[in-house]
Scaffold this motif. Structure first.
Motif: not given
Length: 355
Positions: A227-232
């Motif tokens: 979940y490193r992405s801002d969208t995840a």
């Protein structure tokens, strides 16, 4: 990134715990007044020196980087130090974000430790046997499965409530989650410092604690990477679960380190250990500034990421050792780096740095 997360959950909490333990040994040997002034004399000069000498380069390159990304922001680095020291920089970008100076950056730990020591001094004035009482309470609570269950539950609840609402600010005022964790660790260290019972329990549980810490670290690393992405966005149930996985990583790693330390380092000293122990404070003072300055210039060389990282690690250690070797030989400068006034070669055994 997984290796960067290896120490992140527990390193500062462990430092507060060790500092509390060292403070217990000092408190049992002197009066509250002498303890208070000794802590102020040990911690305040390095804190102020760092804020006005060591930390400014970090803020300088922060301003430089912002200007590079936002050339029309109106920021300027002209007369940087004077504007930094007098809080007259007005370094605010078009996005409304401002750099407040002077700042303590990584030295927040020392500021908090000084504050906790002053709070403890007040406690000792009205609760003279605080150490013995906290020790007995810890021995009664941290037994059997409680050695793991209660601290993990406590830390997990703080993570799920205070951290979820306030996060971490390191601004002293309003930093509710960090205070709840760090001051609790400080008090626990103050209580368990002289407990033979807890030392034996920690030693006995060191391998289990290590296995649990590694498992929790692996789970936490996978979660952060996924979940490193801002969208995840993780499901709420998973997010809550990982609060407690983080807590398990924190406490189990601390138990393992204390257990192995009690097993292999108790009553063992020598010149090498004493040299490294005294170097902890100077290393802590300069390491982040060295990293920021060198990383800024290394990034301009376009080196492969692995090579750049290796150079940065080696150069940081070399810079820390060089700083320590220089300042430890200058009596008037030693106090600014958390060392006592005697010259190199005359150091006697004493509690760990940050004590």
């Amino acid at each position: 990134m997984p290796f960067m997360l290896l120490t992140n959950p527990w390193r500062l909490t462990l430092l507060f715990l060790v500092s509390g333990a060292a403070t217990r040994f000092m408190a049992d040997k002197t009066s509250v007044g002498k303890l208070t002034w000794a802590r102020i004399a040990r911690l305040l000069p390095p804190l102020l020196f760092a804020m006005f000498v060591i930390v400014p380069p970090q803020s300088y390159y922060q301003v430089v980087e912002y200007i590079a990304l936002h050339p029309n922001s109106g920021l300027t680095v002209h007369n940087f130090w004077i504007r930094y020291a007098t809080a007259s920089g007005h370094w605010c970008g078009t996005d409304g974000e401002c750099l407040t100076t002077p700042t303590w950056n990584h030295m927040w730990f020392v500021a908090y430790l000084l504050f906790y020591t002053l709070v403890l001094a007040v406690m000792l004035l009205v609760w003279k046997k605080a150490g013995q009482h906290i020790q007995k309470a810890a021995e009664w609570t941290l037994k059997g499965v409680g050695l793991f269950a209660w601290p993990i539950l406590f830390l997990g609840m703080l993570r799920a409530t205070l951290y979820a609402k306030y996060g971490e600010t390191h601004a002293l005022v309003g930093d509710h989650y960090v205070h709840a964790v760090s001051f609790s660790a400080f008090l626990l260290g103050f209580g368990l410092a002289k407990s033979e019972v807890l030392r034996d329990r920690l030693t006995a549980m060191r391998w289990l604690a290590l296995a649990l810490a590694v498992a929790a670290w692996a789970g936490w690393s996978v979660y952060v990477w996924t979940y490193r992405s801002d969208t995840a966005v993780p499901p709420p149930q998973l997010k809550l679960l990982m609060r407690f996985v983080f807590a398990a990583d924190t406490w189990c790693a601390i138990v393992a380190i204390l257990g192995f330390g009690a097993k292999h380092l108790t009553n063992k000293g020598g010149p090498a250990l004493r040299y490294l122990t005294l170097g902890v404070f100077p290393f802590y003072l300069v390491h982040q500034t060295l990293i920021v300055v060198m990383a800024y210039h290394l990034a301009k060389l376009g080196l492969p990421q692995g090579l750049e990282g290796a150079i940065l690690v080696v150069a940081t250690f070399a810079g820390c050792f060089a700083t320590y070797e220089i300042v430890r030989r200058i009596p008037g400068v030693r106090i600014l780096f958390g060392l006592k006034g005697q010259p190199a070669g005359a150091e006697a055994k004493r509690p760990p740095a940050f004590a």
